[in-house]
Design a protein around this motif. Structure first.
Motif, PDB file in Angstrom:
ATOM      1  N   ASP A 226       0.890  -1.155   0.000  1.00 27.24           N
ATOM      2  CA  ASP A 226       0.000   0.000   0.000  1.00 27.24           C
ATOM      3  C   ASP A 226       0.934   1.211   0.000  1.00 27.24           C
ATOM      4  O   ASP A 226       1.827   1.281   0.828  1.00 27.24           O
ATOM      5  CB  ASP A 226      -0.839  -0.036   1.293  1.00 27.24           C
ATOM      6  N   SER A 227       0.768   2.122  -0.951  1.00 23.00           N
ATOM      7  CA  SER A 227       1.716   3.229  -1.015  1.00 23.00           C
ATOM      8  C   SER A 227       0.989   4.553  -1.197  1.00 23.00           C
ATOM      9  O   SER A 227      -0.207   4.580  -1.474  1.00 23.00           O
ATOM     10  CB  SER A 227       2.671   3.027  -2.193  1.00 23.00           C
ATOM     11  N   TRP A 228       1.744   5.643  -1.059  1.00 24.28           N
ATOM     12  CA  TRP A 228       1.119   6.966  -1.250  1.00 24.28           C
ATOM     13  C   TRP A 228       0.778   7.244  -2.704  1.00 24.28           C
ATOM     14  O   TRP A 228       0.167   8.243  -3.027  1.00 24.28           O
ATOM     15  CB  TRP A 228       1.951   8.082  -0.635  1.00 24.28           C
ATOM     16  N   TYR A 229       1.163   6.330  -3.588  1.00 18.43           N
ATOM     17  CA  TYR A 229       0.781   6.485  -4.989  1.00 18.43           C
ATOM     18  C   TYR A 229      -0.712   6.179  -5.182  1.00 18.43           C
ATOM     19  O   TYR A 229      -1.300   6.581  -6.175  1.00 18.43           O
ATOM     20  CB  TYR A 229       1.557   5.504  -5.871  1.00 18.43           C
ATOM     21  N   LEU A 230      -1.293   5.395  -4.250  1.00 19.38           N
ATOM     22  CA  LEU A 230      -2.664   4.904  -4.438  1.00 19.38           C
ATOM     23  C   LEU A 230      -3.676   5.804  -3.736  1.00 19.38           C
ATOM     24  O   LEU A 230      -3.410   6.301  -2.636  1.00 19.38           O
ATOM     25  CB  LEU A 230      -2.795   3.481  -3.881  1.00 19.38           C
ATOM     26  N   ASP A 231      -4.855   5.984  -4.364  1.00 21.01           N
ATOM     27  CA  ASP A 231      -5.886   6.790  -3.710  1.00 21.01           C
ATOM     28  C   ASP A 231      -6.722   5.900  -2.791  1.00 21.01           C
ATOM     29  O   ASP A 231      -6.443   4.703  -2.632  1.00 21.01           O
ATOM     30  CB  ASP A 231      -6.734   7.554  -4.743  1.00 21.01           C
ATOM     31  N   ALA A 232      -7.777   6.503  -2.194  1.00 22.90           N
ATOM     32  CA  ALA A 232      -8.582   5.769  -1.212  1.00 22.90           C
ATOM     33  C   ALA A 232      -9.213   4.524  -1.820  1.00 22.90           C
ATOM     34  O   ALA A 232      -9.546   3.569  -1.108  1.00 22.90           O
ATOM     35  CB  ALA A 232      -9.658   6.702  -0.659  1.00 22.90           C
ATOM     36  N   ASN A 233      -9.385   4.511  -3.149  1.00 21.43           N
ATOM     37  CA  ASN A 233      -9.991   3.343  -3.808  1.00 21.43           C
ATOM     38  C   ASN A 233      -8.949   2.366  -4.342  1.00 21.43           C
ATOM     39  O   ASN A 233      -9.281   1.452  -5.096  1.00 21.43           O
ATOM     40  CB  ASN A 233     -10.882   3.802  -4.977  1.00 21.43           C
ATOM     41  N   GLY A 234      -7.699   2.609  -4.004  1.00 18.99           N
ATOM     42  CA  GLY A 234      -6.640   1.703  -4.448  1.00 18.99           C
ATOM     43  C   GLY A 234      -6.180   1.955  -5.870  1.00 18.99           C
ATOM     44  O   GLY A 234      -5.424   1.175  -6.447  1.00 18.99           O
ATOM     45  N   ARG A 235      -6.639   3.055  -6.494  1.00 22.15           N
ATOM     46  CA  ARG A 235      -6.206   3.364  -7.866  1.00 22.15           C
ATOM     47  C   ARG A 235      -4.928   4.192  -7.817  1.00 22.15           C
ATOM     48  O   ARG A 235      -4.808   5.097  -7.002  1.00 22.15           O
ATOM     49  CB  ARG A 235      -7.286   4.177  -8.603  1.00 22.15           C
ATOM     50  N   ASN A 236      -4.019   3.865  -8.717  1.00 26.17           N
ATOM     51  CA  ASN A 236      -2.789   4.659  -8.787  1.00 26.17           C
ATOM     52  C   ASN A 236      -3.057   5.858  -9.696  1.00 26.17           C
ATOM     53  O   ASN A 236      -3.061   5.740 -10.916  1.00 26.17           O
ATOM     54  CB  ASN A 236      -1.646   3.802  -9.332  1.00 26.17           C
ATOM     55  N   THR A 237      -3.302   7.002  -9.066  1.00 27.85           N
ATOM     56  CA  THR A 237      -3.579   8.221  -9.840  1.00 27.85           C
ATOM     57  C   THR A 237      -2.366   9.147  -9.824  1.00 27.85           C
ATOM     58  O   THR A 237      -2.448  10.301 -10.217  1.00 27.85           O
ATOM     59  CB  THR A 237      -4.792   8.977  -9.248  1.00 27.85           C
ATOM     60  N   THR A 238      -1.252   8.618  -9.347  1.00 33.98           N
ATOM     61  CA  THR A 238      -0.058   9.447  -9.164  1.00 33.98           C
ATOM     62  C   THR A 238       0.972   9.240 -10.264  1.00 33.98           C
ATOM     63  O   THR A 238       1.534  10.201 -10.769  1.00 33.98           O
ATOM     64  CB  THR A 238       0.582   9.097  -7.796  1.00 33.98           C
ATOM     65  N   LEU A 239       1.238   7.970 -10.621  1.00 34.80           N
ATOM     66  CA  LEU A 239       2.391   7.699 -11.482  1.00 34.80           C
ATOM     67  C   LEU A 239       2.016   7.543 -12.955  1.00 34.80           C
ATOM     68  O   LEU A 239       0.902   7.142 -13.305  1.00 34.80           O
ATOM     69  CB  LEU A 239       3.097   6.424 -11.017  1.00 34.80           C
ATOM     70  N   TRP A 240       3.010   7.810 -13.786  1.00 30.30           N
ATOM     71  CA  TRP A 240       2.899   7.593 -15.227  1.00 30.30           C
ATOM     72  C   TRP A 240       3.413   6.178 -15.522  1.00 30.30           C
ATOM     73  O   TRP A 240       4.574   5.863 -15.214  1.00 30.30           O
ATOM     74  CB  TRP A 240       3.746   8.631 -15.963  1.00 30.30           C
ATOM     75  N   PRO A 241       2.565   5.319 -16.119  1.00 27.84           N
ATOM     76  CA  PRO A 241       2.988   3.928 -16.305  1.00 27.84           C
ATOM     77  C   PRO A 241       3.768   3.702 -17.603  1.00 27.84           C
ATOM     78  O   PRO A 241       3.470   2.770 -18.354  1.00 27.84           O
ATOM     79  CB  PRO A 241       1.654   3.179 -16.331  1.00 27.84           C
ATOM     80  N   GLY A 242       4.730   4.530 -17.887  1.00 32.05           N
ATOM     81  CA  GLY A 242       5.513   4.375 -19.111  1.00 32.05           C
ATOM     82  C   GLY A 242       6.849   5.090 -18.990  1.00 32.05           C
ATOM     83  O   GLY A 242       7.232   5.531 -17.903  1.00 32.05           O
ATOM     84  N   THR A 243       7.528   5.227 -20.127  1.00 34.02           N
ATOM     85  CA  THR A 243       8.813   5.934 -20.103  1.00 34.02           C
ATOM     86  C   THR A 243       8.561   7.442 -20.198  1.00 34.02           C
ATOM     87  O   THR A 243       7.481   7.882 -20.606  1.00 34.02           O
ATOM     88  CB  THR A 243       9.691   5.523 -21.297  1.00 34.02           C
ATOM     89  N   THR A 244       9.584   8.224 -19.853  1.00 33.62           N
ATOM     90  CA  THR A 244       9.429   9.681 -19.985  1.00 33.62           C
ATOM     91  C   THR A 244       9.393  10.046 -21.471  1.00 33.62           C
ATOM     92  O   THR A 244       8.776  11.027 -21.847  1.00 33.62           O
ATOM     93  CB  THR A 244      10.564  10.446 -19.281  1.00 33.62           C
ATOM     94  N   GLY A 245      10.059   9.224 -22.306  1.00 29.23           N
ATOM     95  CA  GLY A 245      10.052   9.467 -23.754  1.00 29.23           C
ATOM     96  C   GLY A 245       8.637   9.346 -24.316  1.00 29.23           C
ATOM     97  O   GLY A 245       8.212  10.149 -25.146  1.00 29.23           O
ATOM     98  N   GLU A 246       7.909   8.319 -23.848  1.00 24.31           N
ATOM     99  CA  GLU A 246       6.519   8.158 -24.308  1.00 24.31           C
ATOM    100  C   GLU A 246       5.670   9.349 -23.913  1.00 24.31           C
ATOM    101  O   GLU A 246       4.868   9.850 -24.702  1.00 24.31           O
ATOM    102  CB  GLU A 246       5.897   6.917 -23.641  1.00 24.31           C
ATOM    103  N   PHE A 247       5.857   9.796 -22.672  1.00 27.54           N
ATOM    104  CA  PHE A 247       5.057  10.935 -22.209  1.00 27.54           C
ATOM    105  C   PHE A 247       5.397  12.179 -23.025  1.00 27.54           C
ATOM    106  O   PHE A 247       4.523  12.974 -23.365  1.00 27.54           O
ATOM    107  CB  PHE A 247       5.288  11.192 -20.713  1.00 27.54           C
ATOM    108  N   ARG A 248       6.670  12.335 -23.361  1.00 30.92           N
ATOM    109  CA  ARG A 248       7.095  13.480 -24.188  1.00 30.92           C
ATOM    110  C   ARG A 248       6.335  13.462 -25.517  1.00 30.92           C
ATOM    111  O   ARG A 248       5.826  14.471 -25.970  1.00 30.92           O
ATOM    112  CB  ARG A 248       8.617  13.385 -24.391  1.00 30.92           C
ATOM    113  N   ARG A 249       6.246  12.255 -26.112  1.00 37.66           N
ATOM    114  CA  ARG A 249       5.548  12.165 -27.406  1.00 37.66           C
ATOM    115  C   ARG A 249       4.051  12.454 -27.258  1.00 37.66           C
ATOM    116  O   ARG A 249       3.447  13.115 -28.092  1.00 37.66           O
ATOM    117  CB  ARG A 249       5.760  10.771 -28.019  1.00 37.66           C
ATOM    118  N   GLU A 250       3.468  11.965 -26.155  1.00 41.24           N
ATOM    119  CA  GLU A 250       2.018  12.119 -25.948  1.00 41.24           C
ATOM    120  C   GLU A 250       1.621  13.568 -25.676  1.00 41.24           C
ATOM    121  O   GLU A 250       0.441  13.902 -25.711  1.00 41.24           O
ATOM    122  CB  GLU A 250       1.557  11.261 -24.750  1.00 41.24           C
ATOM    123  N   THR A 251       2.591  14.399 -25.317  1.00 42.25           N
ATOM    124  CA  THR A 251       2.246  15.767 -24.903  1.00 42.25           C
ATOM    125  C   THR A 251       2.903  16.823 -25.797  1.00 42.25           C
ATOM    126  O   THR A 251       2.934  17.995 -25.454  1.00 42.25           O
ATOM    127  CB  THR A 251       2.691  16.012 -23.444  1.00 42.25           C
TER     128      THR A 251
END
Ligand SMILES: Cc1cc2nc3c(=O)[nH]c(=O)nc-3n(C[C@H](O)[C@H](O)[C@H](O)COP(=O)(O)OP(=O)(O)OC[C@H]3O[C@@H](n4cnc5c(N)ncnc54)[C@H](O)[C@@H]3O)c2cc1C
Length: 507
Positions: free
Chosen positions: A451-476
């Motif tokens: 259980d980590s601070w990445y997870l919200d009260a419902n157990g969903r990870n709304t904090t982290l990006w599940p990919g590489t920084t390169g992918e995020f660069r392309r997506e944005t």
């Protein structure tokens, strides 16, 4: 609203995110903007966290802006003082001071549908802006747990992010609550001077060796004389971390080998088998942030340190009581208990097109379009919004991607001309979020058994990006206009009539 200043863009916050946005705006030729900051100086994280031992845990040559390289970083992992000075330097170098409005805490932002602008209330008067760029930080509001009896404690209490430098810890009996990234830097820094240190550990972290060293004079000279060498250094640091991502996001099984190295790190310093067992995590490495330290375990092996396995249950007078039943009298309690992350405090302050707050809109869980925009909140974007955090690399890479997106967003508004705003389509927000959450299923953060601070009260990870920084660069890189609708305000027919809101497809 009383008399107020109108600007094209209001940036909120002056950490890496807000200052980066300000630099980028100027580079885009936009000078009609302010940076609203609640504190009396810039720096964000690196102004507020001044605890002993505070330093970055991503190498400095990567944990800095690509457009403002610093050949003079003193260490591979530089300390808070140097990172803060770097941000002050960026502020001067890029001419940001005239835009700063320090001691201006934003207390409310409301979308004014008639005027297509944001009305912003601050502790020092009102502003309005065509666009809000909210860079209030993922880790800027300290969290102190509700501990029964804490009110009755007569000793000193503070949070790691609000360190009281006037309080002398020498010879004191100190309780440190938490074993996260801040606590593991604080413990070895204060252990030699306190009389007794009682560390409350709810869940042990995985701690790997830290390759920290002074950057030599010749190295710094080389980076100054040949800037390409600093770029190369940054590139290598970035590439190594990109290669690690797959193990976190797709193949957590591969992390077993890393776990062996981390266990060896514990065994090297901790000879007592009982303590060793207490310090050894039972979840897969990487599920919580992997921490780096060469001094944490050696400090825990010292005779003036006790590790209480379990959280702080209550405070009785000046006695801290652990969930294991242990009782210890202390002079000071230091909370290294992290920040409000998944509940994003800024969400309470923002009121969108239908008048509801972002916090209400997000009641079921935070979500956004490409980590930046939210349906129902036109022309409002976040830097380090939902699912843009990283487990193993530099947040500055993500911030710079979001600045690309911001710059293109403003360009698109220019093209639309005049009184127009962009509103994220709910379908686009849901599609983006579905994609992110589907990818999350296989990650170590979801499957790693913690259980980590990445997870919200419902157990969903709304904090982290599940990919590489390169992918995020392309997506944005660019705003995809099909993900937005254009909102235009029609002129009111009568002074009293509410203008009709017109929507049109963005393409
Ligand atoms: C101790 C510590 C160590 C870290 N080390 C690393 C690391 O090594 N590598 C890494 O990648 N990340 C690290 N991080 C994460 C770090 O927070 C980000 O890297 C980055 O500094 C975030 O920048 P930011 O501008 O988004 O937020 P912040 O730096 O938090 O800045 C937000 C600013 O917004 C202001 N603000 C907030 N609310 C309001 C308001 N209502 N009105 C006006 N102003 C407001 C705050 O005062 C603050 O100045 C660390 C975090 C902490 C706490």
């Amino acid at each position: 609203m009383a008399k107020h200043e109108h600007v094209r863009v209001a940036v909120i916050g002056s950490g890496f995110g807000g200052l980066g946005a300000a630099v980028r705006l100027r580079r885009e030729g936009i000078t009609d903007f302010v940076v609203l900051e609640r504190a009396d100086s810039v720096g964000g994280t690196w102004r507020d966290n001044s605890y002993p031992g505070c330093a970055c845990d991503v190498p400095s040559h990567l944990y800095s802006f690509s457009f403002a390289p610093n050949p003079d970083w003193p260490r591979t992992f530089s300390g808070q003082r140097h990172i803060r000075a770097y941000l002050e330097h960026v502020t001067d170098t890029f001419g940001l001071r005239p835009h700063l409005r320090l001691n201006h805490e934003v207390v409310r932002m409301a979308w004014n549908e008639d005027e297509l602008r944001w009305d912003i209330e601050t502790s020092r008067g009102g502003f309005s802006a065509d666009v809000v760029v909210s860079a209030t930080g993922p880790l800027s509001d300290p969290k102190i747990p509700d501990v029964p009896g804490l009110d009755g404690f007569t000793g000193k209490v503070f949070h790691s992010a609000r360190w009281d430098h006037d309080y002398d810890l020498r010879g004191k009996r100190v309780a440190m609550i938490g074993t996260g990234a801040s606590a593991i830097q604080i413990v070895p820094a204060i252990q030699p001077e306190v009389a007794k240190l009682t560390l409350f550990q709810r869940t042990p972290p995985w701690v790997m060796p830290r390759m920290d060293r002074a950057i030599s004079g010749p190295e710094r000279w080389l980076h100054r004389a040949l800037p390409a060498t600093a770029t190369l250094r940054r590139g290598i640091l970035w590439g190594i971390r990109e290669l690690q991502v797959g193990a976190f996001t797709k193949h957590p099984g591969e992390l077993g080998l890393v776990e062996k190295l981390a266990k060896a790190n514990i065994a090297r310093a901790i000879k007592d088998p009982e303590l060793r067992a207490r310090l050894t995590p039972s979840y897969r490495i990487g599920c919580k942030r992997i921490l780096l330290s060469n001094t944490y375990y050696p400090a825990l092996a010292q005779p003036n340190v006790d590790v209480v396995g379990g959280g702080l249950q209550e405070v009785r007078g000046n006695v801290v009581v652990g969930s294991d039943g242990s009782e210890t009298e202390v002079d000071a309690i230091i909370f290294g208990t992290g920040f409000h992350v998944t509940d994003m405090p800024v969400a309470d302050l923002v009121h969108g097109a239908d008048g509801r707050s972002l916090a209400e809109h997000w009641k079921g869980g935070v979500q956004s379009l490409r980590g930046a925009t939210v349906d129902g909140f036109p022309n409002w974007m976040t830097i380090i919004g939902p699912n843009t955090g990283l487990g193993n690399s530099s947040m500055i890479l993500m911030i710079e991607s979001q600045l690309n997106y911001m710059a293109d967003y403003l360009r698109q508004l220019d093209v639309l001309g005049g009184r127009a705003a962009l509103a994220a389509r709910p379908s686009a927000v849901h599609a983006w979020n579905r994609k992110v959450q589907n990818r999350m299923e296989r990650t170590v953060w979801k499957a790693g058994g913690c259980d980590s601070w990445y997870l919200d009260a419902n157990g969903r990870n709304t904090t982290l990006w599940p990919g590489t920084t390169g992918e995020f660069r392309r997506e944005t890189r660019q705003v995809d206009l099909s993900e937005y609708e254009v909102v235009r305000a029609a002129r009111p027919v009568k002074a009293t009539a509410r203008p009709a809101r017109k929507k049109e497809a963005a393409q």
